[in-house]
Write an enzyme that holds these catalytic residues in place. Sequence first.
Site, PDB file in Angstrom:
ATOM      1  N   ASN A  96      45.061  26.320  50.091  1.00 57.02           N
ATOM      2  CA  ASN A  96      43.807  26.600  49.904  1.00 57.02           C
ATOM      3  C   ASN A  96      43.283  27.934  50.398  1.00 57.02           C
ATOM      4  O   ASN A  96      42.525  28.391  50.229  1.00 57.02           O
ATOM      5  CB  ASN A  96      43.042  25.981  48.624  1.00 57.02           C
ATOM      6  N   THR A 120      37.717  27.437  43.382  1.00 59.22           N
ATOM      7  CA  THR A 120      38.691  27.329  44.038  1.00 59.22           C
ATOM      8  C   THR A 120      37.784  25.719  44.760  1.00 59.22           C
ATOM      9  O   THR A 120      37.391  25.796  45.317  1.00 59.22           O
ATOM     10  CB  THR A 120      39.553  27.752  44.335  1.00 59.22           C
ATOM     11  N   ARG A 152      28.145  17.757  32.845  1.00 57.47           N
ATOM     12  CA  ARG A 152      28.358  16.697  32.849  1.00 57.47           C
ATOM     13  C   ARG A 152      27.269  16.036  32.237  1.00 57.47           C
ATOM     14  O   ARG A 152      27.725  15.193  31.950  1.00 57.47           O
ATOM     15  CB  ARG A 152      29.358  16.416  34.243  1.00 57.47           C
ATOM     16  N   HIS A 176      29.716  20.057  45.855  1.00 56.47           N
ATOM     17  CA  HIS A 176      30.662  19.417  44.696  1.00 56.47           C
ATOM     18  C   HIS A 176      31.563  18.347  44.370  1.00 56.47           C
ATOM     19  O   HIS A 176      32.695  18.626  46.171  1.00 56.47           O
ATOM     20  CB  HIS A 176      31.909  20.887  43.903  1.00 56.47           C
TER      21      HIS A 176
HETATM   22  O1  TXD Z   1      34.045  22.876  39.514  1.00 57.33           O
HETATM   23  C1  TXD Z   1      34.983  22.653  40.209  1.00 57.33           C
HETATM   24  N1  TXD Z   1      34.739  24.431  41.562  1.00 57.33           N
HETATM   25  C2  TXD Z   1      35.973  22.931  39.737  1.00 57.33           C
HETATM   26  C3  TXD Z   1      37.605  23.378  40.765  1.00 57.33           C
HETATM   27  C4  TXD Z   1      36.829  22.431  38.522  1.00 57.33           C
HETATM   28  C5  TXD Z   1      37.770  22.371  38.100  1.00 57.33           C
HETATM   29  C6  TXD Z   1      38.901  22.563  39.212  1.00 57.33           C
HETATM   30  N2  TXD Z   1      38.497  23.453  40.096  1.00 57.33           N
HETATM   31  C7  TXD Z   1      39.331  23.493  41.310  1.00 57.33           C
HETATM   32  O2  TXD Z   1      39.874  25.144  40.472  1.00 57.33           O
HETATM   33  C8  TXD Z   1      40.810  23.400  41.448  1.00 57.33           C
HETATM   34  O3  TXD Z   1      41.075  21.850  42.017  1.00 57.33           O
HETATM   35  C9  TXD Z   1      41.546  24.644  41.438  1.00 57.33           C
HETATM   36  O4  TXD Z   1      41.809  24.810  42.767  1.00 57.33           O
HETATM   37  C10 TXD Z   1      41.159  25.701  40.757  1.00 57.33           C
HETATM   38  C11 TXD Z   1      42.118  25.790  39.835  1.00 57.33           C
HETATM   39  O5  TXD Z   1      42.363  25.559  39.179  1.00 57.33           O
HETATM   40  P1  TXD Z   1      43.124  25.197  37.599  1.00 57.33           P
HETATM   41  O6  TXD Z   1      43.343  23.906  36.950  1.00 57.33           O
HETATM   42  O7  TXD Z   1      43.486  26.630  37.065  1.00 57.33           O
HETATM   43  O8  TXD Z   1      44.834  25.357  38.478  1.00 57.33           O
HETATM   44  P2  TXD Z   1      46.194  26.283  37.998  1.00 57.33           P
HETATM   45  O9  TXD Z   1      46.480  25.948  36.681  1.00 57.33           O
HETATM   46  O10 TXD Z   1      47.235  25.549  39.519  1.00 57.33           O
HETATM   47  O11 TXD Z   1      45.491  27.698  38.379  1.00 57.33           O
HETATM   48  C12 TXD Z   1      46.060  27.694  39.730  1.00 57.33           C
HETATM   49  C13 TXD Z   1      47.000  29.227  39.883  1.00 57.33           C
HETATM   50  C14 TXD Z   1      48.304  28.656  39.736  1.00 57.33           C
HETATM   51  O12 TXD Z   1      49.173  29.624  38.354  1.00 57.33           O
HETATM   52  C15 TXD Z   1      49.224  29.401  40.782  1.00 57.33           C
HETATM   53  O13 TXD Z   1      50.169  30.128  40.953  1.00 57.33           O
HETATM   54  C16 TXD Z   1      47.898  30.556  41.268  1.00 57.33           C
HETATM   55  O14 TXD Z   1      45.967  29.934  41.511  1.00 57.33           O
HETATM   56  N3  TXD Z   1      47.884  30.616  42.834  1.00 57.33           N
HETATM   57  C17 TXD Z   1      47.559  31.938  43.480  1.00 57.33           C
HETATM   58  N4  TXD Z   1      47.805  33.256  42.626  1.00 57.33           N
HETATM   59  C18 TXD Z   1      47.278  34.230  43.377  1.00 57.33           C
HETATM   60  N5  TXD Z   1      46.633  34.224  44.338  1.00 57.33           N
HETATM   61  C19 TXD Z   1      47.522  33.077  45.584  1.00 57.33           C
HETATM   62  N6  TXD Z   1      47.748  33.341  46.461  1.00 57.33           N
HETATM   63  C20 TXD Z   1      47.850  32.422  44.508  1.00 57.33           C
HETATM   64  N7  TXD Z   1      48.768  31.455  44.902  1.00 57.33           N
HETATM   65  C21 TXD Z   1      47.913  29.722  43.682  1.00 57.33           C
END
Ligand code: TXD
Length: 319
Positions: A96, A120, A152, A176
């Site tokens: 990430n 993220t 929560r 977190h």
């Molecule tokens: O409290 C908190 N901060 C959190 C954090 C609570 C829950 C989840 N949390 C984190 O959010 C989780 O560990 C992930 O790091 C993020 C996103 O969770 P999500 O469930 O939305 O993940 P997805 O469905 O995998 O979506 C991530 C998207 C996916 O569509 C990838 O194609 C895209 O990110 N992605 C990118 N987009 C743009 N640019 C780049 N470089 C890229 N790489 C992956």
Amino acid sequence: MARKKIALVGAGMIGGTLAHLAAMKEMGDVVLFDIAEGMPAGKALDLSQAGPVEGFDANLKGTSDYKDIAGADVVIVTAGVPRKPGMSRDDLLGINLKVMKAVGEGIKANCPDAFVICITNPLDAMVWALREFSGLPHNKVVGMAGVLDSARFRHFLAEEFDVSMEDVTAFVLGGHGDTMVPVLEYSTVAGIPVPDLIKMGWSTQEKMDAIVQRTRSGGGEIVQLLGNGSAYYAPATSAIQMAESYLKDKKRVLPCAAHLTGQYGVDGLYVGVPIVIGANGVERVVEIELNGEAKANFQKSVDAVKELLVACKGIDSSL
Ligand code: TXD
């Protein structure tokens, strides 16, 4: 007056839910950005077609071109890889961090005046890195975790006390993850602190300890249950609350990962603390006095964030 523009970088589970909420609340026009081809456009079209039924007016666009986020008022970043069962938030670090670099540069080039909310994971390190890569002022870049963690906590407390969620406030500090610090003394039911409620016989210290523990591992519990991916409804709605506070200059007091410059004895790190979010972004850091266990736990949390930043700097020498 033109509509506000909300850019969602990452159009996955949280990104899609964010788009849905932003449109339903008519917060502005929405751009869903993702490197996955077609998917953001598909979600944008699907959501647009919910508009006539729900009666919202918002233009939704899916894209893989950073130029489309130009002029965004708010950017919410979920881009990256989510946790899989058995994987810690920190395992995500290397992957990430690279994503934050690309996103930070995209924001810098296209919407340097935006208010940026990072979601993220590992959150406290990623929000710091995103700020570094984007070069935006520190008051315009925050991390979402505390609103979710305290939601929560509030949910579990409301269930235990058998009262409305609305009347339960909760206070969560620190990073977190497993080192987050729920503070019972500042958590209340209609203004009555939890320790007083225990004295009144509403619950026991043992039950409160169990709730604190369940709150700390609240994300992991959902990861296990889902089997694939991590929580997205509550994380999305939490970030929307922060975005609304900025766009409407509400000056909500919300626990967020914010850049500290000496408050709580911390300098140059992003850590979860209560802040005021208004039209100027982070307008104030609320600094309370911490004692005993809360103080020790907060320090543990800060140390965990520090370790992550050392690891980030080891991976990317430009940091
Ligand atoms: O409290 C908190 N901060 C959190 C954090 C609570 C829950 C989840 N949390 C984190 O959010 C989780 O560990 C992930 O790091 C993020 C996103 O969770 P999500 O469930 O939305 O993940 P997805 O469905 O995998 O979506 C991530 C998207 C996916 O569509 C990838 O194609 C895209 O990110 N992605 C990118 N987009 C743009 N640019 C780049 N470089 C890229 N790489 C992956």
